[in-house]
Design a protein around this motif. Sequence first.
Motif, PDB file in Angstrom:
ATOM      1  N   ILE A 169      36.404  39.634  41.951  1.00 43.03           N
ATOM      2  CA  ILE A 169      35.918  41.012  41.986  1.00 43.03           C
ATOM      3  C   ILE A 169      36.189  41.611  43.356  1.00 43.03           C
ATOM      4  O   ILE A 169      35.821  41.039  44.386  1.00 43.03           O
ATOM      5  N   THR A 170      36.863  42.756  43.368  1.00 45.42           N
ATOM      6  CA  THR A 170      37.124  43.496  44.606  1.00 45.42           C
ATOM      7  C   THR A 170      36.673  44.942  44.413  1.00 45.42           C
ATOM      8  O   THR A 170      37.107  45.604  43.467  1.00 45.42           O
ATOM      9  N   ALA A 171      35.791  45.402  45.289  1.00 44.68           N
ATOM     10  CA  ALA A 171      35.272  46.773  45.222  1.00 44.68           C
ATOM     11  C   ALA A 171      34.719  47.117  43.851  1.00 44.68           C
ATOM     12  O   ALA A 171      34.894  48.229  43.349  1.00 44.68           O
ATOM     13  N   GLY A 172      34.053  46.146  43.223  1.00 48.30           N
ATOM     14  CA  GLY A 172      33.418  46.384  41.939  1.00 48.30           C
ATOM     15  C   GLY A 172      34.351  46.353  40.751  1.00 48.30           C
ATOM     16  O   GLY A 172      33.930  46.675  39.639  1.00 48.30           O
ATOM     17  N   ARG A 173      35.591  45.949  40.948  1.00 49.65           N
ATOM     18  CA  ARG A 173      36.567  45.901  39.863  1.00 49.65           C
ATOM     19  C   ARG A 173      37.158  44.505  39.732  1.00 49.65           C
ATOM     20  O   ARG A 173      37.219  43.752  40.707  1.00 49.65           O
ATOM     21  N   LEU A 174      37.605  44.175  38.510  1.00 48.60           N
ATOM     22  CA  LEU A 174      38.291  42.913  38.283  1.00 48.60           C
ATOM     23  C   LEU A 174      39.621  42.942  39.013  1.00 48.60           C
ATOM     24  O   LEU A 174      40.450  43.814  38.770  1.00 48.60           O
ATOM     25  N   ALA A 175      39.831  41.987  39.933  1.00 50.89           N
ATOM     26  CA  ALA A 175      40.999  42.025  40.803  1.00 50.89           C
ATOM     27  C   ALA A 175      42.196  41.263  40.233  1.00 50.89           C
ATOM     28  O   ALA A 175      43.342  41.629  40.492  1.00 50.89           O
ATOM     29  N   SER A 176      41.958  40.202  39.468  1.00 53.52           N
ATOM     30  CA  SER A 176      43.051  39.408  38.907  1.00 53.52           C
ATOM     31  C   SER A 176      42.510  38.574  37.760  1.00 53.52           C
ATOM     32  O   SER A 176      41.359  38.736  37.343  1.00 53.52           O
ATOM     33  N   ASP A 177      43.329  37.674  37.252  1.00 53.31           N
ATOM     34  CA  ASP A 177      42.929  36.853  36.117  1.00 53.31           C
ATOM     35  C   ASP A 177      41.770  35.927  36.488  1.00 53.31           C
ATOM     36  O   ASP A 177      41.639  35.504  37.645  1.00 53.31           O
ATOM     37  N   PRO A 178      40.934  35.574  35.506  1.00 55.13           N
ATOM     38  CA  PRO A 178      39.827  34.644  35.766  1.00 55.13           C
ATOM     39  C   PRO A 178      40.340  33.287  36.247  1.00 55.13           C
ATOM     40  O   PRO A 178      41.417  32.834  35.850  1.00 55.13           O
ATOM     41  N   VAL A 179      39.574  32.649  37.101  1.00 56.47           N
ATOM     42  CA  VAL A 179      39.911  31.330  37.624  1.00 56.47           C
ATOM     43  C   VAL A 179      39.134  30.286  36.837  1.00 56.47           C
ATOM     44  O   VAL A 179      37.893  30.334  36.791  1.00 56.47           O
ATOM     45  N   PHE A 180      39.826  29.346  36.223  1.00 54.66           N
ATOM     46  CA  PHE A 180      39.184  28.302  35.439  1.00 54.66           C
ATOM     47  C   PHE A 180      38.504  27.288  36.356  1.00 54.66           C
ATOM     48  O   PHE A 180      39.049  26.886  37.379  1.00 54.66           O
ATOM     49  N   VAL A 181      37.276  26.884  35.978  1.00 60.61           N
ATOM     50  CA  VAL A 181      36.550  25.870  36.742  1.00 60.61           C
ATOM     51  C   VAL A 181      36.448  24.571  35.955  1.00 60.61           C
ATOM     52  O   VAL A 181      36.918  23.519  36.389  1.00 60.61           O
ATOM     53  N   ARG A 182      35.817  24.620  34.796  1.00 57.59           N
ATOM     54  CA  ARG A 182      35.702  23.410  33.976  1.00 57.59           C
ATOM     55  C   ARG A 182      35.309  23.792  32.553  1.00 57.59           C
ATOM     56  O   ARG A 182      34.727  24.853  32.306  1.00 57.59           O
TER      57      ARG A 182
END
Length: 317
Positions: free
Chosen positions: A257-270
């Motif tokens: 999230i950058t400046a209240g907006r989705l900045a790029s694709d989600p990052v997978f954790v597990r």
Amino acid sequence: RRHQAAHTGGTCRVVLRARPDPYRAASARLTARRQGDRAVATATRTQRKIEMPVRSNYSKTDGQREVDVDAGTGALVIGELAGKDKRVIFSPKAGDKVNRYLPSRDLSMILFGLFKGDGSSRNALIKADGTGYRELTGISANPPCYADWSWDNRYLFDCQSQPDGTRQLLRISAADGEIRKVWATDNVVHRPSPDGRFIAFAKSPARFSKILVAPSRGGEPQLVSESARILDWTRDGRYLAIASERSGSEALYLLPITAGRLASDPVFVRYGSCAWGSTNAAGALVDQSTYPDGGYATWLGALDSGGRLADWKPLTL
């Protein structure tokens, strides 16, 4: 590489920043697409399982300690997960009951509902050492949404039904109880960002729904996920942790999230169930997961001739 020198008090600090390599970045994205979600996980991220004692369905933990209500006395208590060093925070009077308690992320402050024996109820704040008890006025002890703390423990965010039937998100000062209206809302979960500039919100803490982010001082909300379960922000405010089935199976992701907006694709954790989560003061995300066979079980209790419980037997239905 670009070198930037900053001179302060006769000393020189050199900050090295690597200029992004577009070819390497494109190659990494292509590799991630080929290998799927597994390629995004980092080797430095660690996780551990926390075995929660079966004393209450509502105990709150930061991974080391827990705040709970003692089943025997009804007192609000804090202690280690292993049950050691348990201390009483607040003991209700006879006929009163502690309900709906929410500790701050560092477990230093607790908001709780106090239901009185005469049928009345109220919200109260207290420090984890048992001092500073103060009742809050103007907000219900059984509100229509989940409350949350600001990261600096200065404010509480809660909801209140209005006379015209609408629901209002409120910001309550922990110092003097001052209430300020934030905005009208029909959502249930509201998570303030660490710097307080944004609030992420969703309609349900249990089901997958749309997740939006809006400026806390008012502004157009931005959609960041079409279908997910909201957990919490990361400590640095760069990501919003969510649970999603975007790859077909439920998994934990980080939304940049950058400046209240989705900045790029989600990052997978597990992969795995993430029913509810909160980031503690140290920056670790504590999320609640259910066992693969579900979160509920059926047991049969046998009574002896005197009506006393003799044995429990699990039933496989």
